[in-house]
Design a protein around this motif. Structure first.
Motif, short mmCIF file in Angstrom:
data_model
loop_
_atom_site.label_atom_id
_atom_site.label_comp_id
_atom_site.label_asym_id
_atom_site.label_seq_id
_atom_site.Cartn_x
_atom_site.Cartn_y
_atom_site.Cartn_z
N UNK A 84 47.52 50.24 -50.19
CA UNK A 84 46.62 49.98 -51.32
C UNK A 84 45.84 51.24 -51.66
N UNK A 85 45.33 51.30 -52.88
CA UNK A 85 44.42 52.38 -53.24
C UNK A 85 43.12 52.15 -52.49
N UNK A 86 42.45 53.24 -52.15
CA UNK A 86 41.16 53.06 -51.51
C UNK A 86 40.15 52.60 -52.53
N UNK A 87 39.33 51.66 -52.12
CA UNK A 87 38.32 51.15 -53.03
C UNK A 87 37.00 51.27 -52.29
N UNK A 88 35.94 50.87 -52.93
CA UNK A 88 34.64 51.07 -52.31
C UNK A 88 34.42 50.04 -51.21
N UNK A 89 34.51 50.47 -49.98
CA UNK A 89 34.37 49.52 -48.88
C UNK A 89 33.62 50.19 -47.74
N UNK A 90 32.78 49.41 -47.06
CA UNK A 90 32.17 49.93 -45.85
C UNK A 90 32.11 48.83 -44.80
N UNK A 91 32.04 49.24 -43.57
CA UNK A 91 32.03 48.28 -42.47
C UNK A 91 31.32 48.91 -41.28
N UNK A 92 30.90 48.04 -40.36
CA UNK A 92 30.29 48.52 -39.12
C UNK A 92 31.24 48.18 -37.98
N UNK A 93 31.78 49.21 -37.34
CA UNK A 93 32.70 48.97 -36.22
C UNK A 93 32.04 49.44 -34.93
N UNK A 94 32.45 48.86 -33.83
CA UNK A 94 31.83 49.33 -32.58
C UNK A 94 32.82 49.33 -31.43
N UNK A 95 32.54 50.21 -30.47
CA UNK A 95 33.29 50.25 -29.22
C UNK A 95 32.28 49.92 -28.12
N UNK A 96 32.57 48.83 -27.40
CA UNK A 96 31.55 48.30 -26.50
C UNK A 96 31.61 48.92 -25.10
N UNK A 97 32.84 49.17 -24.63
CA UNK A 97 33.01 49.53 -23.22
C UNK A 97 33.08 51.03 -23.01
N UNK A 98 32.01 51.71 -23.42
CA UNK A 98 31.99 53.16 -23.24
C UNK A 98 31.04 53.54 -22.13
N UNK A 99 31.22 54.75 -21.64
CA UNK A 99 30.25 55.31 -20.70
C UNK A 99 29.92 56.71 -21.17
N UNK A 100 28.64 57.00 -21.26
CA UNK A 100 28.21 58.33 -21.65
C UNK A 100 27.87 59.09 -20.38
N UNK A 101 28.31 60.33 -20.30
CA UNK A 101 27.93 61.14 -19.14
C UNK A 101 27.22 62.40 -19.60
N UNK A 102 26.33 62.88 -18.74
CA UNK A 102 25.73 64.17 -19.04
C UNK A 102 25.72 64.94 -17.73
N UNK A 103 25.92 66.22 -17.84
CA UNK A 103 26.05 67.00 -16.61
C UNK A 103 25.90 68.50 -16.86
N UNK A 104 25.49 69.21 -15.81
CA UNK A 104 25.59 70.67 -15.79
C UNK A 104 27.09 70.98 -15.69
#
Ligand code: ASP
Ligand code: MG
Length: 379
Positions: free
Chosen positions: A243-263
């Motif tokens: 299809x042609x792109x039309x004006x659409x927006x959505x909120x998607x999410x990824x639930x099972x993530x882990x953020x790390x921070x480190x030296x």
């Protein structure tokens, strides 16, 4: 005669009663004069249970033996559904991935499909049978069972649709289409009736669970029309196509993530290379000379830690979720959303904008309220 591929997810085949219902759906498609090929996931909860058992042993990361175990849930589903179809007087024929065969790369746990042989399936269809194929699995050139990554049955279905030049690939799930946000989190979410491949790919990569990202990319390149629909009864569905792109927006999410921070030290880039070669994605969100913040899927923490620890890098982990505003519209709207997030009251870990989306990572316990907060700007 047209060929239709039908794929059923874990809840759709979650019990014997559900299997019987699915058998009805399959046969009614055939009665409309189409040839039907079915792809099934493991019954709901089964792959998780198998993965848990495999993880009792070391080393477990994406090994050949682990794939042998975690792919087996799909074989139970294809066998049982074939029996349910036979019970209704039609020849249902269960097949594992290797029996088709679906040839994949040898990257265990995250293999990619290289080739799908249509000959055996075409013969079965010509006899009036209904092949019922175990999704999520294939076989490497070396003859070993591989799996395609969690949620990979969608990819099996689209690969078969492409190989058989199918008219359509129907993905049956427990929701009747793709919504502007996960309707389990946001009750006001609206069904999107038509989606372009490109927008669906964008949404899938940002976690819209309805169709696996690799499946969407394959559908786009092979031009397979997709429908996402419910096996629990509903007249609505989402069509995904050129299809042609039309004006659409959505909120998607990824639930099972882990953020790390480190030296980090200079072993970090070498670790990243090894991790990438195993098809594990590390999203580097912030990189300073000696500090890095990144995120990975929770299922990959053990492997990523191992690679980092081996190079004397010891990250701190935090359970997180990633929420993305996905937008086909003007840049100015994305900028507005970015401001709204920065001005809001949420404990945002990281916030960034890329073409077509604005993404934020947040501690997981804020997921529901944050998704609802963003979704109210859709209308
Ligand atoms: N059963 C596999 C999983 O749970 C594959 C799939 O359902 O698509 O990830
Ligand atoms: Mg799925």
């Amino acid at each position: 005669m047209s060929i239709i591929i039908q794929k059923y997810g874990g809840t759709s085949v979650g019990s014997i009663e559900r299997m019987r219902h699915v058998a009805e759906l399959v046969i009614s498609e055939k009665k409309q004069g189409n040839q039907v090929v079915v792809v099934v996931s493991a019954m709901v909860g089964v792959t998780n249970a198998l993965a848990k058992q495999a993880s009792e042993f070391h080393p477990t990361h994406n090994s050949m033996a682990r794939d042998f175990v975690i792919s087996s849930g799909e074989n139970i589903s294809s066998g049982l559904l074939a029996l349910a179809i036979q019970e209704r007087g039609v020849e249902g024929v269960p097949l594992s991935g290797w029996q088709v065969p679906i040839i994949t790369t040898p990257i265990h746990g995250k293999a990619s499909i290289q080739q799908t042989d249509p000959v055996r399936l075409s013969m079965l269809l010509a006899q009036g049978s209904i092949p019922v194929i175990s999704g999520f699995q294939g076989v490497s050139e070396a003859g070993m069972i591989t799996t395609l990554g969690r949620g990979g049955s969608d990819t099996s279905a689209v690969a078969l649709a492409a190989a058989l030049n199918a008219e359509r690939c129907d993905i049956y799930t427990d929701i009747d289409g793709v919504y502007t946000a996960d309707p389990r989190l946001v009750s006001e979410a609206k069904l999107i009736q038509n989606l372009s491949y490109d927008f669906a790919i964008l949404m899938a990569h940002q976690g819209a669970k309805v169709v696996h990202p690799a499946a969407m990319e394959m559908a786009k390149s092979a031009r397979v029309p997709i429908r996402v629909l419910s096996s629990f009864g509903s007249d609505c569905f989402t069509s995904i196509g050129a299809a042609d792109d039309f004006d659409v927006c959505a909120v998607s999410h990824i639930e099972n993530l882990a953020v790390f921070s480190t030296q980090v030290n200079n072993g970090f880039s070498e670790a990243l290379e090894t991790i990438k070669r195993n098809n594990v994605v590390v999203d580097v969100i912030d990189l300073k000379a000696d500090r890095v913040v990144g995120c990975v899927l929770e299922e990959d923490i053990a492997f990523v830690s191992e690679e980092l620890n081996a190079r004397k890098i010891f990250p701190k982990w935090q359970k997180a979720a990633k929420v993305s505003w996905v937008d086909s519209g003007a840049e100015s709207r994305a900028q507005r959303i970015l401001n709204l997030i920065s001005d809001g009251d949420f404990p945002i870990l990281n916030l960034w904008k890329c073409p077509g989306r604005v993404s934020a990572t947040i501690p997981r316990d804020h997921l529901r309220s944050f998704v609802s907060y963003l979704h109210q700007y859709i209308f």
